[in-house]
Design an enzyme around this catalytic site. Structure first.
Site, PDB file in Angstrom:
ATOM      1  CG  ASP A 102      -2.455   0.618   0.884  1.00 33.64           C
ATOM      2  OD1 ASP A 102      -2.171   1.867   1.048  1.00 33.64           O
ATOM      3  OD2 ASP A 102      -3.329   0.013   0.673  1.00 33.64           O
ATOM      4  CG  ASP A 103       0.343   6.094   1.036  1.00 34.48           C
ATOM      5  OD1 ASP A 103       1.316   6.482   0.464  1.00 34.48           O
ATOM      6  OD2 ASP A 103      -0.532   7.025   1.425  1.00 34.48           O
ATOM      7  NE  ARG A 126      -4.066  10.461   4.150  1.00 32.81           N
ATOM      8  CZ  ARG A 126      -3.514   9.371   3.733  1.00 32.81           C
ATOM      9  NH1 ARG A 126      -3.436   8.918   2.329  1.00 32.81           N
ATOM     10  NH2 ARG A 126      -3.225   8.047   4.578  1.00 32.81           N
ATOM     11  CG  ASP A 175      -6.642   5.644  -1.737  1.00 35.17           C
ATOM     12  OD1 ASP A 175      -7.580   6.242  -1.581  1.00 35.17           O
ATOM     13  OD2 ASP A 175      -6.027   4.993  -0.947  1.00 35.17           O
ATOM     14  CB  CYS A 193      -9.743   2.715  -2.717  1.00 35.12           C
ATOM     15  SG  CYS A 193      -9.358   3.260  -0.916  1.00 35.12           S
ATOM     16  CG  ASP A 199      -9.938   3.525   5.065  1.00 31.61           C
ATOM     17  OD1 ASP A 199      -9.718   2.984   3.965  1.00 31.61           O
ATOM     18  OD2 ASP A 199      -9.128   4.877   4.958  1.00 31.61           O
TER      19      ASP A 199
END
Ligand code: GLA
Length: 725
Positions: free
Chosen positions: A368-369, A445, A480, A528, A550
């Protein structure tokens, strides 16, 4: 023939397995909707043609005269602004004189087999031409030269009609579209409940049901994306409609940007419903000869309740919307690194995850990230899509080789439409970020949005992604989208086209997704957005699965997954077993099984008991793969209505197997629970996997099964199978 024209009555009839839809060409070319509901043999409904004319100062068409018809109350098929129809309008186009009076009248039609695609927009499709039939209705505003085509495609086997609209400027002067909805539907009643899916981050798609009230009620998104808060889905249900009974009309917009779904109940207690792109922050300059196409609306009608509406959507999306290799091919069972490590990983840790996961039967590791640029938290590097070799020593190819050597496939995370102010890309191209001249853009974010309405911006990101994907063995991508769009403007659009920004952004995203999925056809794409903020049918045209939330707590997931199931099939619902500890691993597995299924935890930290449970879940996943994805869903006990439990049942298409899942939210003292199953074959005999009893389908559906005491303590759950013997 699902679509017919009757010259005598000047009516069009669109028939599907579950519904009839009748359109009338009235005097002076007014297009009226006479009927939408359960199948009827007639082709004309005179009772619905005229409405009371005493709404207020109801105005008359000068040619028709005051003979009992007024645009103010007529059941308009596509209500326009400004010519004596004072309700919410589906269409408003500003003309060369600056006024917004819009009045399109019928000019002709075409009926043909199959279904056209919509240029630049994802939409459903016919697998072969015999599966669908299309009606194009032509209308024109003689004063402005605006030409409108109303498209209707009937998928008669499903009870589905899809609609969209095309505008064409047939004049020699610019026209400005102010609003152009994808559909307009008339109901001769306002005795209906409106059902919608509302929520927030980590509480997506809760079911809301309210009676319609006089005036306008709207659900919409102005976030630049469909979003967590409102989903582009609405249903209207008769007052008595429940899961299995009653009239239900479902509408789902195949679109990922700003949308509006509005119902207006007038004083005659009739209702107009419109659904499409939200007109706020929208406008489109239509040059002479140019076209504009709206996104598609999928309409489902059934008189067998909300449950049957859902089953129709599920079948239709599985067969006629989801595309590509993984429409039918089995998808790899994955474990995702996010909740296991967040930003704290390196190559060795990922290889350790893969090694442990492989022993449990998991098939793919998703990184993932946090793998690119200098990203070690969410403050930097979006837009710099080259591997961080300080973390992944030896680079990406070496990591993938090591993961593959463990017998695991490999997936990777991207957030293509975003840019961190702290990135090489931003330092080189600050104008790539969405912003308004002279204003400091809002930050979310720690990131800005990339201007995906611009081809050069998309090319930059495509090239970066191509270099990684083409040179590495990547089996899966998670796409995402972790903020919404404010300060909407593009440095490349002239002032008179700035109102096109939001829609151009969405078109840019689709162009990119189309490129990605056609260039790399072997890759499984999962979309997502901060969890489930991008659950819309347009995404399904590119990504057969979408991360649902999430929030991976099994109890809270009940509401999220129940709500999502109103129109989206289980095959699309990204659901993982995480380390969220409120329930045991069995319940987390039983809930995630009602979705794509996968893991999102550190497999090294599992106890031996938990590992055995995972092995058992992996076995069940394989055993029930087709049943869950293609079976018929029956929502038996809803977590929105019952404080103690949620129960759902999935029945195979041939009715030889049913899977019943019971999850207890809260212990109910002294409970005695008889539950009637649904959807079985009355004459078949089924064996209950819990008790061993063999009973007929008729008994199971009419007398029910006794679930007293079954998994009845807080957070417990049970799956019972009913197999034909
Ligand atoms: C979003 C997603 C998560 C994870 C993070 C990574 O919040 O929903 O699953 O991918 O981004 O930053």
């Amino acid at each position: 023939m699902p679509i017919s024209y009757f010259e005598k009555t000047k009516t069009f009839k669109l028939d599907s397995k579950t519904s009839s839809y009748i359109i009338k060409i009235y005097d002076e070319g007014y297009i009226l909707n006479l009927y939408y509901g359960a199948t009827i043999p007639d082709s004309y409904v005179p009772a619905r043609e005229k409405r009371p004319t005493n709404a207020s100062f109801s105005l008359a068409n000068p040619v028709i005269g005051e003979n009992g018809f007024t645009p103010d109350t007529a059941p308009m098929e596509y209500g326009c602004n400004g010519a004596a129809d004072f309700r919410i309008s589906a269409l408003e186009v500003r003309n060369r004189n600056g006024d917004g009076v819009t009045d399109v009248r019928y000019t002709g039609y075409k009926i043909y087999s199959g279904k056209p695609q919509i240029p630049g927009l994802p939409s459903s499709y016919a697998n072969d031409v015999s599966e669908a039939e299309t009606l194009e209705l032509y209308a024109e505003d003689k004063v402005t030269g605006l030409e409108i085509t109303l498209f209707y495609t009937v998928f008669s086997e499903y009870g589905v009609i899809t609609r969209h609209v095309r505008a064409h400027n047939g004049s020699d002067k610019n026209l400005e579209i102010e609003r152009i909805y994808s559909c307009c539907v008339d109901y001769p009643t306002s005795e209906l409940d409106m059902i919608s899916l509302c929520g927030r981050y980590s509480r997506e798609r809760n079911v809301e049901r309210h009676p319609l009230v006089p005036g306008i009620q709207e659900i919409s998104s102005k976030r630049g994306a469909s979003g967590h808060v409102r989903n582009p889905f609405v249903a209207f249900a008769s007052k008595n409609a429940d899961e299995e009974h009653g009239d239900v009309y479902g509408f789902n917009l195949v679109y990922s940007g700003n949308f509006s779904a509005a119902a207006e109940c007038d004083l005659n207690r009739t209702t107009r419903f419109i659904m499409g792109i939200d007109p706020t922050d929208f406008g489109w300059l239509l040059e002479p000869g140019a076209d504009f196409c709206t996104p598609e609306v999928v309409m489902v009608y059934t008189d067998n309740g909300v449950g049957e509406m859902s089953r129709i959507f599920h079948r239709f999306y599985n067969n006629n919307l989801i595309r590509g290799r993984y429409k039918t091919e089995k998808r790899p069972l994955l474990i995702n690194s996010w909740e296991a490590a967040f930003f704290d990983f390196d190559d060795d840790k990922l290889v350790d995850f893969a090694k442990e996961a492989k022993k449990l039967g998991i098939e793919m590791l998703v990184m993932d990230d946090g793998w690119f640029g200098k990203r070690i938290n969410d403050r930097s590097s979006l837009g710099d899509w080259s591997v961080n070799e300080d973390r992944l020593h030896g680079g990406l190819s070496s990591l993938i080789e090591r993961i593959n050597a463990e017998g695991m496939k490999f997936g990777i995370w991207y957030e293509p439409e975003m840019i961190s102010p702290d990135s090489e890309l931003y330092r080189a191209h600050p104008d790539y970020a969405v912003r308004v001249k002279g204003r400091e853009p809002m930050i979310g974010r720690h990131q800005y949005v990339l201007d995906f309405s611009r081809g050069d911006v998309r090319e930059n990101i495509k090239k970066q992604m191509y270099d990684v994907i083409a040179n590495n063995k990547i089996d899966y991508i998670k796409w995402d989208f972790n903020r919404n769009i404010s300060d909407a403007a593009s440095a490349q659009l002239p002032p008179e086209r700035q109102k096109e920004f939001f829609h151009r952004f969405v078109l840019g995203t689709y162009e990119f997704m189309d490129w990605l999925t056609t260039t790399f056809q072997g890759i499984l794409l999962e979309t997502c957005s901060g969890g489930g903020g991008r659950f819309d049918p347009a995404m399904l045209a590119y990504s057969p699965q979408i991360w649902a939330s999430d929030n991976t707590d099994a109890i809270e997931r009940l509401a999220i997954q129940f709500g999502t199931s109103l129109c989206y099939p289980a095959s699309a619902v990204g659901a993982h077993v995480s380390a969220a500890k409120r329930t045991g691993i069995q319940t987390r597995g039983n809930v995630a099984m009602w979705g794509t299924f996968g893991y999102e935890l550190d497999p090294r930290k599992l106890t031996e008991d938990e590992k055995n449970a995972v092995r058992e879940q992996v076995r069940e996943y394989h055993e029930n793969y087709d049943l869950i994805r293609n079976g018929d869903l029956y929502r038996l006990v809803s977590p929105f209505e019952n404080r103690y439990r949620a129960i759902w049942e999935i029945v195979s298409a041939d009715k030889t197997r049913a899977m019943l899942t019971i999850v207890t939210k809260l212990f109910e003292n002294g409970e005695y629970l008889i539950l009637k199953l649904r959807g079985l074959d009355e004459r078949k005999m089924y064996k209950n996997s819990l008790t061993g009893d063999v009973c007929s389908g008729a008994l199971l559906m009419k007398a029910g099964v006794n679930l007293s005491g079954v998994a009845n303590w807080d957070g417990s759950s049970k799956v019972i199978y009913f197999d034909e013997v």
